[in-house]
Design a protein around this motif. Structure first.
Motif, PDB file in Angstrom:
ATOM      1  N   THR A 131      38.463  28.144  32.846  1.00  0.00           N
ATOM      2  CA  THR A 131      38.003  27.357  34.331  1.00  0.00           C
ATOM      3  C   THR A 131      37.110  28.414  35.147  1.00  0.00           C
ATOM      4  OG1 THR A 131      39.542  27.689  35.822  1.00  0.00           O
ATOM      5  CG2 THR A 131      39.450  26.630  34.191  1.00  0.00           C
ATOM      6  N   MET A 132      35.707  27.468  34.972  1.00  0.00           N
ATOM      7  CA  MET A 132      34.619  28.058  36.223  1.00  0.00           C
ATOM      8  C   MET A 132      33.859  27.691  37.296  1.00  0.00           C
ATOM      9  SD  MET A 132      31.856  29.228  32.215  1.00  0.00           S
ATOM     10  CE  MET A 132      32.027  28.005  31.608  1.00  0.00           C
ATOM     11  N   GLY A 133      34.912  27.983  38.260  1.00  0.00           N
ATOM     12  CA  GLY A 133      34.048  27.109  39.739  1.00  0.00           C
ATOM     13  C   GLY A 133      33.481  28.228  40.282  1.00  0.00           C
ATOM     14  N   THR A 134      34.375  27.505  41.898  1.00  0.00           N
ATOM     15  CA  THR A 134      34.524  29.165  42.939  1.00  0.00           C
ATOM     16  C   THR A 134      34.439  30.303  42.144  1.00  0.00           C
ATOM     17  OG1 THR A 134      35.920  28.254  43.829  1.00  0.00           O
ATOM     18  CG2 THR A 134      34.114  26.918  44.394  1.00  0.00           C
ATOM     19  N   GLY A 135      35.796  30.456  41.267  1.00  0.00           N
ATOM     20  CA  GLY A 135      35.847  31.901  40.424  1.00  0.00           C
ATOM     21  C   GLY A 135      36.260  31.255  38.967  1.00  0.00           C
ATOM     22  N   PHE A 136      36.828  32.754  38.588  1.00  0.00           N
ATOM     23  CA  PHE A 136      36.748  31.941  37.118  1.00  0.00           C
ATOM     24  C   PHE A 136      38.291  32.230  36.789  1.00  0.00           C
ATOM     25  CE2 PHE A 136      37.496  34.540  32.347  1.00  0.00           C
ATOM     26  CZ  PHE A 136      36.198  33.686  31.927  1.00  0.00           C
ATOM     27  N   GLY A 137      38.900  31.031  35.933  1.00  0.00           N
ATOM     28  CA  GLY A 137      40.573  31.210  35.787  1.00  0.00           C
ATOM     29  C   GLY A 137      40.235  31.252  34.563  1.00  0.00           C
ATOM     30  N   THR A 138      41.885  31.255  33.100  1.00  0.00           N
ATOM     31  CA  THR A 138      41.825  31.834  32.380  1.00  0.00           C
ATOM     32  C   THR A 138      43.740  31.064  31.996  1.00  0.00           C
ATOM     33  OG1 THR A 138      42.699  33.590  31.518  1.00  0.00           O
ATOM     34  CG2 THR A 138      40.074  32.713  30.452  1.00  0.00           C
ATOM     35  N   GLY A 139      43.719  30.368  31.236  1.00  0.00           N
ATOM     36  CA  GLY A 139      45.004  29.826  30.660  1.00  0.00           C
ATOM     37  C   GLY A 139      45.408  29.920  29.698  1.00  0.00           C
ATOM     38  N   ILE A 140      46.163  30.481  29.243  1.00  0.00           N
ATOM     39  CA  ILE A 140      47.201  31.125  27.444  1.00  0.00           C
ATOM     40  C   ILE A 140      47.258  30.104  26.787  1.00  0.00           C
ATOM     41  CG2 ILE A 140      47.128  32.855  26.083  1.00  0.00           C
ATOM     42  CD1 ILE A 140      46.596  34.677  27.779  1.00  0.00           C
ATOM     43  N   ILE A 141      47.115  29.551  25.516  1.00  0.00           N
ATOM     44  CA  ILE A 141      48.304  28.598  24.792  1.00  0.00           C
ATOM     45  C   ILE A 141      48.894  29.684  23.414  1.00  0.00           C
ATOM     46  CG2 ILE A 141      48.444  26.674  23.442  1.00  0.00           C
ATOM     47  CD1 ILE A 141      48.987  25.944  26.829  1.00  0.00           C
ATOM     48  N   PRO A 161      37.343  44.927  35.321  1.00  0.00           N
ATOM     49  CA  PRO A 161      35.302  45.441  35.673  1.00  0.00           C
ATOM     50  C   PRO A 161      34.571  44.780  34.333  1.00  0.00           C
ATOM     51  CG  PRO A 161      36.930  46.781  35.780  1.00  0.00           C
ATOM     52  CD  PRO A 161      37.937  45.339  35.506  1.00  0.00           C
ATOM     53  N   TYR A 162      33.063  44.482  35.145  1.00  0.00           N
ATOM     54  CA  TYR A 162      32.127  44.091  33.989  1.00  0.00           C
ATOM     55  C   TYR A 162      30.882  44.475  34.741  1.00  0.00           C
ATOM     56  CZ  TYR A 162      28.978  41.007  31.433  1.00  0.00           C
ATOM     57  OH  TYR A 162      27.785  40.892  30.798  1.00  0.00           O
ATOM     58  N   LEU A 163      30.096  44.956  34.574  1.00  0.00           N
ATOM     59  CA  LEU A 163      28.786  45.737  34.784  1.00  0.00           C
ATOM     60  C   LEU A 163      28.544  46.218  35.837  1.00  0.00           C
ATOM     61  CD1 LEU A 163      26.401  42.937  34.038  1.00  0.00           C
ATOM     62  CD2 LEU A 163      26.236  45.229  32.527  1.00  0.00           C
ATOM     63  N   ASP A 164      27.895  45.767  37.151  1.00  0.00           N
ATOM     64  CA  ASP A 164      28.930  47.192  38.651  1.00  0.00           C
ATOM     65  C   ASP A 164      30.236  45.881  39.261  1.00  0.00           C
ATOM     66  OD1 ASP A 164      26.874  44.672  38.379  1.00  0.00           O
ATOM     67  OD2 ASP A 164      26.321  45.367  40.763  1.00  0.00           O
ATOM     68  N   LYS A 165      30.569  45.225  38.956  1.00  0.00           N
ATOM     69  CA  LYS A 165      31.273  44.233  39.224  1.00  0.00           C
ATOM     70  C   LYS A 165      32.728  44.089  39.014  1.00  0.00           C
ATOM     71  CE  LYS A 165      28.608  42.909  42.918  1.00  0.00           C
ATOM     72  NZ  LYS A 165      27.470  41.626  44.401  1.00  0.00           N
ATOM     73  N   THR A 166      32.962  42.696  38.249  1.00  0.00           N
ATOM     74  CA  THR A 166      33.913  42.344  37.984  1.00  0.00           C
ATOM     75  C   THR A 166      33.167  41.239  36.674  1.00  0.00           C
ATOM     76  OG1 THR A 166      34.928  40.232  38.881  1.00  0.00           O
ATOM     77  CG2 THR A 166      35.473  42.105  39.093  1.00  0.00           C
ATOM     78  N   ILE A 167      34.118  40.246  35.938  1.00  0.00           N
ATOM     79  CA  ILE A 167      33.662  39.552  35.090  1.00  0.00           C
ATOM     80  C   ILE A 167      33.558  38.153  35.926  1.00  0.00           C
ATOM     81  CG2 ILE A 167      34.759  37.258  32.990  1.00  0.00           C
ATOM     82  CD1 ILE A 167      36.217  40.104  31.765  1.00  0.00           C
ATOM     83  N   GLU A 168      34.304  37.807  36.541  1.00  0.00           N
ATOM     84  CA  GLU A 168      34.249  36.918  37.899  1.00  0.00           C
ATOM     85  C   GLU A 168      32.897  36.268  38.595  1.00  0.00           C
ATOM     86  OE1 GLU A 168      37.696  34.748  39.651  1.00  0.00           O
ATOM     87  OE2 GLU A 168      36.699  35.737  41.576  1.00  0.00           O
ATOM     88  N   ASP A 169      32.286  37.817  38.873  1.00  0.00           N
ATOM     89  CA  ASP A 169      31.430  37.901  39.312  1.00  0.00           C
ATOM     90  C   ASP A 169      30.116  37.372  38.479  1.00  0.00           C
ATOM     91  OD1 ASP A 169      32.031  39.020  42.229  1.00  0.00           O
ATOM     92  OD2 ASP A 169      32.976  40.316  40.960  1.00  0.00           O
ATOM     93  N   LYS A 174      30.376  32.401  41.626  1.00  0.00           N
ATOM     94  CA  LYS A 174      29.524  32.845  41.890  1.00  0.00           C
ATOM     95  C   LYS A 174      28.256  33.498  41.751  1.00  0.00           C
ATOM     96  CE  LYS A 174      33.983  34.937  44.120  1.00  0.00           C
ATOM     97  NZ  LYS A 174      34.729  36.224  43.695  1.00  0.00           N
ATOM     98  N   PHE A 175      28.183  33.378  40.119  1.00  0.00           N
ATOM     99  CA  PHE A 175      26.756  34.730  39.904  1.00  0.00           C
ATOM    100  C   PHE A 175      25.532  33.959  40.218  1.00  0.00           C
ATOM    101  CE2 PHE A 175      23.927  34.147  36.331  1.00  0.00           C
ATOM    102  CZ  PHE A 175      23.196  35.035  35.903  1.00  0.00           C
TER     103      PHE A 175
END
Length: 293
Positions: A131-141, A161-169, A174-175
């Motif tokens: 899910t990509m909206g205000t944040g980044f969430g993942t669910g696993i089956i 952590p990703y680049l200077d922040k996080t994957i969610e950023d 947020k991007f």
């Protein structure tokens, strides 16, 4: 699946309730989440909302929340945007009141399970819902079952952590805000008009999302990945850059078999919450079969 189940989506801004019968939401209601209300007041509002839907013969209540959950005990921790919900024994409160089964998990897990049972994920034993909206969430089956880990914390890949922040950023709304001071909606609308700058921004977004997907492939190697949330509606504008960037993934056979699709199942949060009850009933059937064989 013809029994009625109540699905509950407790979001950061609103609480959405729906009665699910078969694969449809037959009745629903929603009301604002009160961020500064007491724990007791929010529970009271939730109970009133459930009762406002009428006296249904419910099989159970499934709930998705934006926070950590002790799924066995049904305790919710540190709910996003609700300051009073630091530790809430929500399962106990609702089961004591309604005398039916209550199951709770993280909202990203609800999205993945909903797609597995009601959406495009039916044919896949292993899949990830993003899910990509205000944040980044993942669910696993995994092996046809939701894997949520300790305190429903599995799949919190947005915090890596990703680049200077996080994957969610870099892989959520947020991007656009943090890198370009624009909303995702504005970028999408401008892309629809053919604006070169908006198209360039979405190309860049596709590269970042590809890097997140590579991480998912290394860890989980799912058969399919389904994209949801508001940002996924721009998929056609970042699809090419995403696939181009994925070409650097070393295991080509996995890439050849991988399915990446957007998922827009109506009322997926409600259906996915109800799917918690359906999935639990199916798991019990499988356990009973194993014991009897």
């Amino acid at each position: 699946m013809d029994n009625k189940i109540l699905g509950v989506d407790i979001g950061a801004t609103k609480i959405h309730l729906g009665v699910v019968e078969g694969n449809k939401v037959i009745q629903e209601v929603q009301f604002p989440t009160l961020p500064d209300a007491s724990k007791e007041d929010i529970i009271h509002n939730l109970i009133n909302g459930i009762e406002s839907l009428g006296d249904h013969d419910l099989q159970g209540i499934g709930i998705g929340v934006p926070g950590l959950v002790d799924e066995k005990k049904g305790i919710v921790f540190d709910l996003l945007n609700i300051s009073s919900w630091k530790r809430v024994e929500l399962k106990k409160h609702l089961e004591d009141h309604f005398k039916i089964q209550v199951m709770i998990t993280n909202d990203a897990n609800v999205f993945a399970l909903g797609e597995k049972i009601f959406g495009k994920g039916k044919d896949y034993r292993s899949m990830v819902g993003i899910t990509m909206g205000t944040g980044f969430g993942t669910g696993i089956i995994a092996n046809n079952k939701l894997y949520s880990g300790n305190l429903s914390g599995a799949g919190e890949l947005g915090s890596i952590p990703y680049l200077d922040k996080t994957i969610e950023d870099y892989c959520s709304g947020k991007f656009f805000r943090e890198q370009y001071n624009l909303s995702g909606t504005t970028v999408f609308k401008n892309a629809e008009k053919g604006d070169p700058e908006a198209l360039k921004i979405l190309d860049e977004f596709g590269v970042h999302l590809a890097n997140a997907i590579k991480t998912i492939l290394y860890i989980l190697s799912p058969e399919a990945i389904f994209l949801g949330g508001s940002v996924s509606r721009s998929f056609k504008y970042f699809e090419a850059s995403l696939y181009n960037s994925l070409e650097s993934f070393p295991f080509k056979k996995i890439l050849e078999m991988l399915v990446i699709q957007t998922a827009y199942t109506n009322n997926i949060s409600i259906l996915g919450a109800a799917a918690l009850i359906i999935s639990e009933a199916e798991n019990k059937k499988d356990s009973n079969k194993s014991l009897s064989s």
